[in-house]
Write a protein that holds these residues in place. Structure first.
Motif, PDB file in Angstrom:
ATOM      1  N   GLY A   2       0.822  -1.193   0.000  1.00 15.28           N
ATOM      2  CA  GLY A   2       0.000   0.000   0.000  1.00 15.28           C
ATOM      3  C   GLY A   2       0.851   1.235   0.000  1.00 15.28           C
ATOM      4  O   GLY A   2       2.051   1.201   0.173  1.00 15.28           O
ATOM      5  N   THR A   3       0.219   2.384  -0.228  1.00 17.00           N
ATOM      6  CA  THR A   3       0.897   3.660  -0.181  1.00 17.00           C
ATOM      7  C   THR A   3       0.146   4.566   0.759  1.00 17.00           C
ATOM      8  O   THR A   3      -1.011   4.341   1.096  1.00 17.00           O
ATOM      9  N   ASP A   4       0.795   5.650   1.199  1.00 19.45           N
ATOM     10  CA  ASP A   4       0.179   6.530   2.168  1.00 19.45           C
ATOM     11  C   ASP A   4      -1.030   7.258   1.606  1.00 19.45           C
ATOM     12  O   ASP A   4      -1.963   7.586   2.300  1.00 19.45           O
ATOM     13  N   GLY A   6      -3.766   6.944  -1.611  1.00 16.64           N
ATOM     14  CA  GLY A   6      -4.171   6.088  -2.707  1.00 16.64           C
ATOM     15  C   GLY A   6      -5.032   6.817  -3.696  1.00 16.64           C
ATOM     16  O   GLY A   6      -5.236   8.017  -3.628  1.00 16.64           O
ATOM     17  N   ASN A  81       1.483  -1.459   3.870  1.00 18.35           N
ATOM     18  CA  ASN A  81       0.117  -1.931   3.743  1.00 18.35           C
ATOM     19  C   ASN A  81      -0.764  -1.378   4.861  1.00 18.35           C
ATOM     20  O   ASN A  81      -1.915  -0.985   4.644  1.00 18.35           O
ATOM     21  N   ALA A  84      -1.519   2.279   4.272  1.00 21.42           N
ATOM     22  CA  ALA A  84      -2.470   2.409   3.168  1.00 21.42           C
ATOM     23  C   ALA A  84      -3.883   2.110   3.633  1.00 21.42           C
ATOM     24  O   ALA A  84      -4.838   2.776   3.228  1.00 21.42           O
ATOM     25  N   ARG A  88      -7.300   5.073   4.679  1.00 24.50           N
ATOM     26  CA  ARG A  88      -8.586   5.010   4.007  1.00 24.50           C
ATOM     27  C   ARG A  88      -9.733   4.855   5.004  1.00 24.50           C
ATOM     28  O   ARG A  88     -10.872   4.658   4.609  1.00 24.50           O
ATOM     29  N   SER A 215       0.523  -0.897  -4.655  1.00 17.04           N
ATOM     30  CA  SER A 215      -0.526   0.095  -4.847  1.00 17.04           C
ATOM     31  C   SER A 215      -1.891  -0.544  -5.054  1.00 17.04           C
ATOM     32  O   SER A 215      -2.883   0.155  -5.228  1.00 17.04           O
TER      33      SER A 215
END
Length: 228
Positions: A2-4, A6, A81, A84, A88, A215
């Protein structure tokens, strides 16, 4: 994994404002991940040997280097991850907190499993190597299963998510976590029935897969077909 920050299916930025409890959850988890990743290096100790044999002694410790590299990737990708996922989330709750503790619990087992498998490959016989492979694979399987549980929970609790988050994000992440469950189970079987060394290769490939798809698969599909 994951990314910080998205994107949703349409490519728009997702930057939810975390509520205070979710922010504290993220801060606490970051501290735990930092401790875990620091513990990994403790197995990299200076080798003991006679004068003039330092290079040979260093080369003999290759299992420790491989275990460190593989486990570092596992923890690093888990941290990405984790950020990320929580970036969200718009609000927290008891369910999310317990699933988060489950992920941290299984991740904290990685340094121990890495130390055991490193020592087994370096000093043990094939029976010890098989046990080391089984232990490391079991920890990896539990870690992947804990991620599956967290993603399944978030996939069902749309009320906790930021409105801009795609409904397909967490189901896709759940499927990616399932790859780990199957992959580590396969490595355990191969390590016992065929070759512990081949199992080590699988252990290295799994975090590499998650790093390459960090991602999210649906975001990769969007990048490949931007006009689809």
């Amino acid at each position: 994994m994951g990314t910080d920050r998205g994107t949703d299916d349409g490519g728009s930025a997702v930057a939810p404002n975390l509520r205070s409890e979710t922010s504290r959850l993220l801060s606490f988890s970051d501290g735990v991940f930092a401790i875990i990743i620091t513990l990994l290096v403790l197995d990299l100790q200076p080798p003991e040997g006679r004068r003039g044999e330092l290079l040979h002694a260093l080369v003999e410790r290759w299992p420790a280097y491989l275990a460190y590299l593989t486990s570092y990737l596992v923890v690093a990708v888990s941290w990405l991850n984790h950020r990320a996922a929580l970036h969200r989330v718009g609000s927290s709750g008891k369910g999310l907190q317990w699933w988060n503790l489950g992920v941290l619990f299984t991740t904290a087992l990685v340094p121990f499993a890495a130390s055991v498998i490193s020592q087994a490959v370096r000093e043990g016989d094939q029976a010890d190597e098989r046990v080391g492979v089984a232990l490391y694979g079991a920890v990896g399987l539990l870690l992947s299963a804990s991620w599956m549980g967290l993603f399944h929970y978030l996939a069902r609790r749309h009320d906790l998510l930021d409105p801009a988050v795609s409904r397909g994000f967490f189901p896709t992440e759940r499927a990616r976590a399932a790859v780990g469950v199957l992959g580590y189970a396969l490595a355990i079987l191969i390590g016992f029935l065929a070759s512990p060394l081949l199992a080590l290769v699988i252990f290295l490939l799994l975090p590499a897969f998650y790093a390459a798809t960090s991602s999210g698969l649906y975001e990769l599909r969007h990048l490949r077909h931007p006009h689809g």
